[in-house]
Design a protein around this motif. Structure first.
Motif, PDB file in Angstrom:
ATOM      1  N   PHE A  10       0.729  -1.242  -0.091  1.00 30.85           N
ATOM      2  CA  PHE A  10      -0.065  -0.004  -0.190  1.00 30.85           C
ATOM      3  C   PHE A  10       0.811   1.266   0.098  1.00 30.85           C
ATOM      4  CE2 PHE A  10      -3.109  -2.771  -0.147  1.00 30.85           C
ATOM      5  CZ  PHE A  10      -4.015  -3.417   1.103  1.00 30.85           C
ATOM      6  N   ASP A  11       2.298   1.111   0.198  1.00 33.83           N
ATOM      7  CA  ASP A  11       2.860   2.278   0.314  1.00 33.83           C
ATOM      8  C   ASP A  11       3.253   2.629  -1.151  1.00 33.83           C
ATOM      9  OD1 ASP A  11       5.105   1.258   3.072  1.00 33.83           O
ATOM     10  OD2 ASP A  11       3.379   2.609   2.923  1.00 33.83           O
ATOM     11  N   ASP A  12       3.278   1.664  -1.792  1.00 37.02           N
ATOM     12  CA  ASP A  12       3.489   1.805  -3.560  1.00 37.02           C
ATOM     13  C   ASP A  12       2.338   1.793  -4.455  1.00 37.02           C
ATOM     14  OD1 ASP A  12       6.323  -0.370  -3.036  1.00 37.02           O
ATOM     15  OD2 ASP A  12       6.270   1.853  -3.018  1.00 37.02           O
ATOM     16  N   TYR A  13       1.077   1.622  -3.941  1.00 40.98           N
ATOM     17  CA  TYR A  13       0.091   1.436  -4.774  1.00 40.98           C
ATOM     18  C   TYR A  13      -1.245   1.860  -3.905  1.00 40.98           C
ATOM     19  CZ  TYR A  13       2.311  -1.027  -8.574  1.00 40.98           C
ATOM     20  OH  TYR A  13       3.113  -1.475  -9.607  1.00 40.98           O
ATOM     21  N   ALA A  14      -2.129   2.784  -4.599  1.00 43.18           N
ATOM     22  CA  ALA A  14      -3.362   3.105  -4.204  1.00 43.18           C
ATOM     23  C   ALA A  14      -4.324   2.005  -4.604  1.00 43.18           C
ATOM     24  CB  ALA A  14      -3.678   4.650  -4.881  1.00 43.18           C
ATOM     25  N   ILE A  15      -5.330   2.086  -3.808  1.00 41.77           N
ATOM     26  CA  ILE A  15      -6.410   0.889  -4.075  1.00 41.77           C
ATOM     27  C   ILE A  15      -7.778   1.638  -4.417  1.00 41.77           C
ATOM     28  CG2 ILE A  15      -7.717  -1.074  -3.344  1.00 41.77           C
ATOM     29  CD1 ILE A  15      -4.797  -1.683  -3.850  1.00 41.77           C
ATOM     30  N   GLY A  16      -8.335   1.160  -5.522  1.00 38.56           N
ATOM     31  CA  GLY A  16      -9.685   1.764  -5.657  1.00 38.56           C
ATOM     32  C   GLY A  16     -10.834   0.913  -5.679  1.00 38.56           C
ATOM     33  N   TRP A  17     -12.086   1.342  -5.439  1.00 43.77           N
ATOM     34  CA  TRP A  17     -13.068   0.391  -5.645  1.00 43.77           C
ATOM     35  C   TRP A  17     -13.880   1.009  -6.717  1.00 43.77           C
ATOM     36  CZ3 TRP A  17     -13.943  -4.212  -3.941  1.00 43.77           C
ATOM     37  CH2 TRP A  17     -13.282  -4.821  -2.659  1.00 43.77           C
ATOM     38  N   ILE A  18     -14.189   0.226  -7.692  1.00 38.30           N
ATOM     39  CA  ILE A  18     -14.912   0.430  -8.992  1.00 38.30           C
ATOM     40  C   ILE A  18     -15.874  -0.626  -9.333  1.00 38.30           C
ATOM     41  CG2 ILE A  18     -14.633   0.544 -11.532  1.00 38.30           C
ATOM     42  CD1 ILE A  18     -11.417   0.422  -9.698  1.00 38.30           C
ATOM     43  N   ARG A  19     -17.262   0.006  -9.529  1.00 39.67           N
ATOM     44  CA  ARG A  19     -18.346  -0.741  -9.720  1.00 39.67           C
ATOM     45  C   ARG A  19     -18.715  -0.565 -11.185  1.00 39.67           C
ATOM     46  NH1 ARG A  19     -22.666   2.141  -5.717  1.00 39.67           N
ATOM     47  NH2 ARG A  19     -22.949   4.322  -7.012  1.00 39.67           N
ATOM     48  N   GLN A  20     -19.577  -1.560 -11.553  1.00 40.55           N
ATOM     49  CA  GLN A  20     -20.306  -1.787 -12.789  1.00 40.55           C
ATOM     50  C   GLN A  20     -21.459  -2.044 -12.646  1.00 40.55           C
ATOM     51  OE1 GLN A  20     -18.417  -3.569 -16.355  1.00 40.55           O
ATOM     52  NE2 GLN A  20     -19.459  -2.109 -17.606  1.00 40.55           N
ATOM     53  N   ALA A  21     -22.578  -1.176 -13.037  1.00 40.08           N
ATOM     54  CA  ALA A  21     -23.876  -1.668 -12.908  1.00 40.08           C
ATOM     55  C   ALA A  21     -24.590  -2.112 -14.303  1.00 40.08           C
ATOM     56  CB  ALA A  21     -24.917  -0.464 -12.207  1.00 40.08           C
ATOM     57  N   PRO A  22     -25.585  -2.880 -14.022  1.00 40.34           N
ATOM     58  CA  PRO A  22     -25.962  -3.338 -15.416  1.00 40.34           C
ATOM     59  C   PRO A  22     -26.383  -2.433 -16.498  1.00 40.34           C
ATOM     60  CG  PRO A  22     -27.096  -4.541 -13.521  1.00 40.34           C
ATOM     61  CD  PRO A  22     -26.413  -3.498 -12.812  1.00 40.34           C
ATOM     62  N   GLY A  23     -25.913  -2.479 -17.744  1.00 40.17           N
ATOM     63  CA  GLY A  23     -26.122  -1.582 -18.765  1.00 40.17           C
ATOM     64  C   GLY A  23     -25.430  -0.179 -18.654  1.00 40.17           C
ATOM     65  N   LYS A  24     -24.489   0.057 -17.398  1.00 40.36           N
ATOM     66  CA  LYS A  24     -23.731   1.032 -17.341  1.00 40.36           C
ATOM     67  C   LYS A  24     -22.311   1.033 -17.474  1.00 40.36           C
ATOM     68  CE  LYS A  24     -27.345   3.235 -14.580  1.00 40.36           C
ATOM     69  NZ  LYS A  24     -27.599   3.960 -13.147  1.00 40.36           N
ATOM     70  N   GLU A  25     -21.372   2.147 -17.581  1.00 40.83           N
ATOM     71  CA  GLU A  25     -20.179   2.173 -17.361  1.00 40.83           C
ATOM     72  C   GLU A  25     -19.594   2.011 -15.991  1.00 40.83           C
ATOM     73  OE1 GLU A  25     -19.497   4.675 -21.486  1.00 40.83           O
ATOM     74  OE2 GLU A  25     -18.714   5.267 -19.642  1.00 40.83           O
ATOM     75  N   ARG A  26     -18.261   1.323 -16.084  1.00 43.92           N
ATOM     76  CA  ARG A  26     -17.635   1.511 -14.724  1.00 43.92           C
ATOM     77  C   ARG A  26     -17.484   2.848 -13.932  1.00 43.92           C
ATOM     78  NH1 ARG A  26     -13.097  -3.434 -14.658  1.00 43.92           N
ATOM     79  NH2 ARG A  26     -14.553  -5.174 -15.674  1.00 43.92           N
ATOM     80  N   GLU A  27     -17.670   2.864 -13.061  1.00 37.94           N
ATOM     81  CA  GLU A  27     -17.403   3.934 -12.328  1.00 37.94           C
ATOM     82  C   GLU A  27     -16.685   3.898 -10.908  1.00 37.94           C
ATOM     83  OE1 GLU A  27     -20.585   6.331 -10.289  1.00 37.94           O
ATOM     84  OE2 GLU A  27     -21.528   4.516  -9.653  1.00 37.94           O
ATOM     85  N   VAL A  28     -15.633   4.625 -10.757  1.00 36.54           N
ATOM     86  CA  VAL A  28     -15.013   4.712  -9.487  1.00 36.54           C
ATOM     87  C   VAL A  28     -15.716   5.230  -8.154  1.00 36.54           C
ATOM     88  CG1 VAL A  28     -12.780   5.577  -8.378  1.00 36.54           C
ATOM     89  CG2 VAL A  28     -12.713   5.156 -10.811  1.00 36.54           C
ATOM     90  N   VAL A  29     -15.796   4.262  -7.482  1.00 36.68           N
ATOM     91  CA  VAL A  29     -16.793   4.474  -5.925  1.00 36.68           C
ATOM     92  C   VAL A  29     -15.626   5.122  -4.997  1.00 36.68           C
ATOM     93  CG1 VAL A  29     -18.141   3.412  -4.473  1.00 36.68           C
ATOM     94  CG2 VAL A  29     -18.369   2.737  -6.782  1.00 36.68           C
ATOM     95  N   SER A  30     -14.752   4.782  -4.659  1.00 37.24           N
ATOM     96  CA  SER A  30     -13.801   5.163  -3.636  1.00 37.24           C
ATOM     97  C   SER A  30     -12.489   4.634  -3.911  1.00 37.24           C
ATOM     98  CB  SER A  30     -14.247   4.483  -2.188  1.00 37.24           C
ATOM     99  OG  SER A  30     -13.638   4.995  -1.194  1.00 37.24           O
ATOM    100  N   CYS A  31     -11.491   5.527  -3.294  1.00 34.49           N
ATOM    101  CA  CYS A  31     -10.180   5.106  -3.503  1.00 34.49           C
ATOM    102  C   CYS A  31      -9.315   5.484  -2.055  1.00 34.49           C
ATOM    103  CB  CYS A  31      -9.206   5.935  -4.589  1.00 34.49           C
ATOM    104  SG  CYS A  31     -10.307   5.902  -5.988  1.00 34.49           S
TER     105      CYS A  31
END
Length: 123
Positions: A29-50
């Protein structure tokens, strides 16, 4: 070899809670940030939280502010997404991703991806 393992999804009633986990190996985690990304049915992926431990910053998209909390456990090399007051519109496949150093809101810039975990919110 970098691996991200997302888990914790499931079926929950509207207003309920779930905690997603992203177990990482091959990155710190010192070298990489982590993100949560979601994809709802019929929609594009979106970044939820990082979360970026390199500069102690976190991000939440407006629709989840006050309901979701991102945190990490360095000893377990795991990042969590606590999701409270879930709504129907939170239904999606949730992915975790890693980006070098700082978090990014650009889907294309993530270096590594885990498999998704399905969250279904029923009313």
């Amino acid at each position: 070899d970098v691996q991200l393992q997302a888990s914790g999804g499931g079926l929950v009633q509207s207003g309920g809670s779930l905690r997603l986990s992203c177990a990482a190996s091959g990155v710190t985690f010192d070298d990489y940030a982590i993100g949560w990304i979601r994809q709802a049915p019929g929609k594009e992926r979106e970044v939820v939280s990082c979360i970026s431990y390199s500069d102690n910053t976190a991000y939440y998209t407006d629709s989840v502010k006050g309901r979701f909390t991102i945190s990490g456990d360095n000893a377990k090399n795991t990042v969590y997404l606590q999701m409270n007051s879930l709504k129907d519109e939170d239904t999606a496949v949730y992915y975790c991703g890693a980006h070098a150093v700082f978090y990014t809101l650009s889907i294309l810039e993530y270096d590594y991806w885990g498999q998704g975990t399905l969250v279904t919110v029923s009313s």
